[in-house]
Design an enzyme around this catalytic site. Sequence first.
Site, PDB file in Angstrom:
ATOM      1  N   GLU A 121      58.844  22.316  21.977  1.00  0.00           N
ATOM      2  CA  GLU A 121      58.542  23.745  21.920  1.00  0.00           C
ATOM      3  C   GLU A 121      58.678  24.247  20.483  1.00  0.00           C
ATOM      4  OE1 GLU A 121      61.538  26.063  23.823  1.00  0.00           O
ATOM      5  OE2 GLU A 121      60.597  27.975  23.341  1.00  0.00           O
ATOM      6  N   ASP A 146      64.018  24.820  24.272  1.00  0.00           N
ATOM      7  CA  ASP A 146      65.309  25.484  24.118  1.00  0.00           C
ATOM      8  C   ASP A 146      65.955  25.782  25.466  1.00  0.00           C
ATOM      9  OD1 ASP A 146      65.014  25.491  21.418  1.00  0.00           O
ATOM     10  OD2 ASP A 146      64.135  27.502  21.322  1.00  0.00           O
ATOM     11  N   ASP A 200      66.947  28.478  26.544  1.00  0.00           N
ATOM     12  CA  ASP A 200      66.924  29.929  26.783  1.00  0.00           C
ATOM     13  C   ASP A 200      65.752  30.272  27.703  1.00  0.00           C
ATOM     14  OD1 ASP A 200      64.711  29.571  25.262  1.00  0.00           O
ATOM     15  OD2 ASP A 200      65.391  30.753  23.543  1.00  0.00           O
ATOM     16  N   ASP A 223      62.768  31.582  27.164  1.00  0.00           N
ATOM     17  CA  ASP A 223      61.455  31.096  26.742  1.00  0.00           C
ATOM     18  C   ASP A 223      61.327  29.593  26.981  1.00  0.00           C
ATOM     19  OD1 ASP A 223      60.553  33.520  26.050  1.00  0.00           O
ATOM     20  OD2 ASP A 223      60.738  33.261  23.868  1.00  0.00           O
TER      21      ASP A 223
END
Length: 648
Positions: free
Chosen positions: A438, A511, A513, A515
């Site tokens: 990503e 990640d 998180d 996103d």
Amino acid sequence: MEDEAPAPRRGKAPASYTASDIQVLEGLEAVRRRPGMYIGTTDQRGLHHLVYELVDNSVDEAMAGFCDRIDITIEADNWVTVRDNGRGIPVDKHKTTGKSALETIMTVLHAGGKFGGGAYKVSGGLHGVGASVVNALARRMYVEVHRDGKLYRQEYERGIPKGELKTTTEKGQTHTGTTAAFLGDDEIFDTLEYDYDVLLQRFREMAYLTKGIWIRFEDKRAGRERDMNFCFEGGVASFVRHVNKGRNTLSARPIYIEKTVETTQVEAAIQYNDGFSQVEFSFANTINTIDGGAHLTGLRSALTRVLNDYARKQKFLKDDDANLSGDDVREGMVAVISVKLPEPQFEGQTKTRLGNADVKNHVESAVAEGLMQYLEEHPADGRRIIEKGIMASRAREAARKARDLVVRKGLLDGTMLPGKLADCSERDPHQCELYLVEGISAGGTAKTGRDRRFQAILPLRGKILNVEKARMEKMLAHEEIRALITALGTGFGDTMDMSKLRYRRVIIMADADVDGSHIRTLLLTFFFRYMRQLIDEGCLYIAQPPLFRIQNGRQHTWIYSDQERDAFLGKLKEGQKAHVQRYKGLGEMNPEQLWETTMDPEKRTMLLVGIEDAMRAEEIFSTLMGDEVAPRKKWIQGHATQVKNLDV
Ligand code: 0RA
């Protein structure tokens, strides 16, 4: 399971031996010596198998029409209790053994069948090994039967009765039923830990497939008390509604068909949604036939035939229009077919395909009749379904042209690798890994940190397209997706060719998180829809970057979950100070750190993405966007044996 396992310790044998006692002991010992032959494995799966076996027996009693309640409990001490309100296992004396029927069922291998509840006794596959197998693999077990105003009870240790069948008269007792409870044997099983969610999934399925049965499943283990109740009056129609939950459907209710043709009980439910995937579940005697077979073929051919006939009769299709294909009429369809038959034949390597050829005609005629009637009575639904099929047919034609074009231009065949790909030098796919990273900057870090001999990096910019809601040709237009397909070399969809796969490990690295979770979900959706074989063959992984780095004096430790952090900090001696640094993204690590924590095969932990249960996957992939997603997952580890928990 080792072939030559040491002979397990025996329980105490009763004082007086007979020939049948010796047979029983030999039988039990065979099971204990080679448990794998009876229940597959001795890990958690095998342990769960014992529970399924007992529940199956109660479900058989329900299918025979004598039972409408099953209560399953994981007790606080890892005993499991299965209780039903059926007729109760017979307790009369068995002619050849001289023992009660109950004792015979509990101690003689394969005796269960002779007492089989109804005509539809579950058999074949991994199921139907019999209660005696559970008993043999249980440290302790007891069975209680209520019938004829009496309570009968017998206890066992590693399959051997601890005394006679005891009888007590219960004044005023009118109810009947069976309770079977066991404690798995820790000499046999690696673990006595039950996974509530895995068992629950199966019981939910059981409840759908046995219309009107009430199933309660309670967990009494300390700290994880839970209680669930299932009862689906709609049978498989409830199942279809469940799968379609949250989607736009083309009819208010599923089309529901229930009919017995010769000796086959056919139950089917079909409902369309405005999506593009096909979801089909098939069962024979409640066993999930994941490879389909005669019943599924029957359902499909009824659907294609009846919808085409209807489309012509109603002039939705003109004389010179081609017929709708099977794929056309199944786009956006959710269907469940469940059959019950006296002697199911399960075929294929995993015994998950129904072989009985005549069942195809039974199902086809039942479904055709039911579907025709439905279309006559619901013309507005009929129109919507046909229009959807016609749209699908046109889109498929457009997609074929689009694909032909890109294939002709050589855009997808791997001869022109995407510019963004940092390939590895090794050529043997079994040695090669592809990291899908990503973000461009994290991609750069990974490129520097990797072992370029066998690790390739493909950075993916931003959020890739939501493939769930997009059509194939649109998806192809997306550059990130094209780069991905080209890098893998396999093509996609119906024409996917796994022999061309350039990397046997494809690793999603994003990640920890929101996103990151989003992009993981999107990629998983893409692979699920268009490169399913990659998942089926165990080639898709999710990288596990650390969440924290804890500096403790000169030492540092990488930490992968909140629990792990709490445990680590809890273990520090008084006076010791630790500095906890939270990692939000891959970009916060330097190349060496990324290698050390996430990419080094010697140290890393990765999640293997698996689809053991298509239903759950469907649910997950359609509940997209921001939701926490947790596909069935299996932990693959380098060195460490601890299990880390992370929601995908
Ligand atoms: C055979 C005959 C009868 C009951 C059962 C089997 C039976 C087995 C199990 C296993 C778990 N629960 C069960 N409930 C019933 C009844 C025979 C009769 O009453 O005539």
